[in-house]
Scaffold this active site. Structure first.
Site, PDB file in Angstrom:
ATOM      1  CG  ASP A 277      31.233  35.863  18.634  1.00  0.00           C
ATOM      2  OD1 ASP A 277      31.506  36.078  17.264  1.00  0.00           O
ATOM      3  OD2 ASP A 277      30.079  35.471  19.172  1.00  0.00           O
ATOM      4  CB  SER A 278      32.355  39.495  15.571  1.00  0.00           C
ATOM      5  OG  SER A 278      31.280  39.212  15.492  1.00  0.00           O
TER       6      SER A 278
ATOM      7  CG  ASP B  98      27.993  36.474  11.543  1.00  0.00           C
ATOM      8  OD1 ASP B  98      28.388  36.996  12.800  1.00  0.00           O
ATOM      9  OD2 ASP B  98      27.421  35.319  11.706  1.00  0.00           O
TER      10      ASP B  98
ATOM     11  CG  ASP C 225      30.939  28.913  21.615  1.00  0.00           C
ATOM     12  OD1 ASP C 225      30.532  28.656  20.352  1.00  0.00           O
ATOM     13  OD2 ASP C 225      30.619  29.889  22.233  1.00  0.00           O
TER      14      ASP C 225
ATOM     15  CB  CYS D  30      32.406  12.740  37.807  1.00  0.00           C
ATOM     16  SG  CYS D  30      33.236  14.267  37.300  1.00  0.00           S
TER      17      CYS D  30
ATOM     18  CB  CYS E 102      35.730  16.575  38.535  1.00  0.00           C
ATOM     19  SG  CYS E 102      34.355  17.181  39.558  1.00  0.00           S
TER      20      CYS E 102
ATOM     21  CB  CYS F 139      32.741  13.934  41.356  1.00  0.00           C
ATOM     22  SG  CYS F 139      31.484  14.584  40.471  1.00  0.00           S
TER      23      CYS F 139
ATOM     24  CG  HIS G 102      30.169  17.784  37.723  1.00  0.00           C
ATOM     25  ND1 HIS G 102      30.653  16.555  37.912  1.00  0.00           N
ATOM     26  CD2 HIS G 102      28.960  17.762  37.180  1.00  0.00           C
ATOM     27  CE1 HIS G 102      29.905  15.669  37.150  1.00  0.00           C
ATOM     28  NE2 HIS G 102      28.920  16.324  36.915  1.00  0.00           N
TER      29      HIS G 102
HETATM   30 ZN   LIG Z   1      32.472  15.698  38.908  1.00  0.00          ZN
END
Ligand SMILES: [Zn+2]
Length: 365
Positions: free
Chosen positions: A89-90, A143, A262, A300, A302, A305, A331
């Protein structure tokens, strides 16, 4: 550079190829690593969340550690050990902070260096030089960012100034190794958003970002502004909605044609104990989780988890242990990346509407 592989309504999935040859499937989400790192997560953690692209801040990095340091390592990827795609990003947005900003003029943004307090001017030319030196895959053109709620005339001035700055940026930038994205502005004024897009569409740029949304307006207003903004843009180029990262905002924005996101939202919430789950937000600090054996999110997959209980993570957060912030950040980013993968697959299989409905039903349970 960008191909659209499937589309359902406005929602689309495609492939963005940067100049190094790396590719990424859209829609995708980038965690924010302003100073070269995502808070609480290493680059190996990010890869384990299926993150493929990140965004850092050119202005901040150019001041500290300084371009000479980053160049010595051969660029941002080598310096921060990031094998994926990187955007910069600028930094115009950061200069809006009252302790930095001195004023915005024709030449650029006048501000006070936050470290040595010297007066400086950040020009579109400097913005181009800095981002090429950093060596990110995608550079954002400077910008004129305007605070939410500013009056019409200030917004109108901002889009004309951004257009002039964009042209100056493009004259300076060599375009050899880096894609460049221009930024649509206009607040919540539909005619200004449209005008801003018309001006961007005249230019030879690789993608479009929509800035200045997700900062106070309602979701309906945000989606309306996306609709008018993209109407005038080349549909074959990627569209990036800056700074938006809540699960529902992402799904609805994808439905309105956004390809790239983002935001600090997942990691910032994680550090405050606000956990993303299929059934909406979960406040892990609440007393009811004190002895819970459940994972953060039962659906989940992950590694957090799979390993830890809500009770343990709540204990870490309430005692302000750093590992607690690491686990919740991991997570939440994993959750968003899983969502992005599912959105890509749903669009590719022509099942986006069904997926979106199902997600909304579960989220509001
Ligand atoms: Zn998770």
């Amino acid at each position: 550079m960008f191909t659209i592989d499937a589309q359902q309504g406005q929602a689309r999935t495609g492939t963005l190829t940067v100049k190094s040859g790396k590719t990424i499937t859209t829609p995708f989400f980038m965690p924010v690593c302003t100073k070269g790192t995502v808070k609480m997560l290493t680059s190996k953690d990010l890869l384990a969340t299926s993150t493929q692209a990140i965004i850092s801040n050119a202005f901040i990095l150019s001041i500290r550690p300084g371009l000479d340091v980053i160049k010595k390592f051969g660029g941002i990827h080598e310096f921060i050990d990031w094998p994926g795609i990187s955007f910069t990003d600028s930094g115009g947005f950061q200069m809006l902070q009252p302790n930095f900003l001195l004023g915005v003029g024709k030449r650029g943004i006048h501000f006070r260096n936050p470290f040595d307090k010297n007066k400086m001017v950040f020009t579109p030319e400097a913005c181009a030089v800095i981002q090429e030196a950093i060596g990110s895959d995608v550079a954002m053109i400077l910008d004129d960012v305007v605070h939410y709620g500013q009056e019409y005339d200030r917004m109108a001035l901002a889009i004309m100034r951004t257009q002039a700055w964009t042209k100056r940026f493009l004259i300076t930038h060599t375009r050899e190794k880096q894609l460049v994205f221009g930024i649509n502005q206009g607040g919540t004024f539909a005619d200004l958003r449209r005008k801003s897009s018309q001006l961007l569409a005249e230019l030879d740029i690789d993608g479009y970002a929509i800035g200045g949304l997700g900062i106070g307006e309602s979701r309906e207003q945000m989606l309306d502004m996306i609709d008018v903004s993209i109407e005038e843009l080349d549909p074959k180029k990627p569209r990036y909605l800056m700074g938006v990262g809540s699960p529902l905002d992402i799904i609805e924005s994808v439905a309105h044609g956004i390809d790239i996101f983002d935001s600090r939202f997942p990691t910032m919430n994680a550090r405050h104990g606000r956990i993303f789950t299929r059934k909406g937000f979960l406040d892990i600090k609440k007393a009811k989780h004190r002895d819970s054996e459940l994972p953060l999110d039962e659906n989940c997959t992950c590694r957090v988890c799979a390993t830890y209980s809500r009770a343990f993570i709540r204990h870490l957060l309430t005692t302000d242990e750093r590992t607690g912030h690491q686990y919740t950040s991991f997570h939440n980013v994993f959750f968003i990346q899983q969502l992005m993968t599912e959105l890509q697959q749903a669009i590719a299989q022509g099942q986006f509407d069904e997926y979106r409905q199902q997600f909304l039903v579960e989220w509001h349970q």
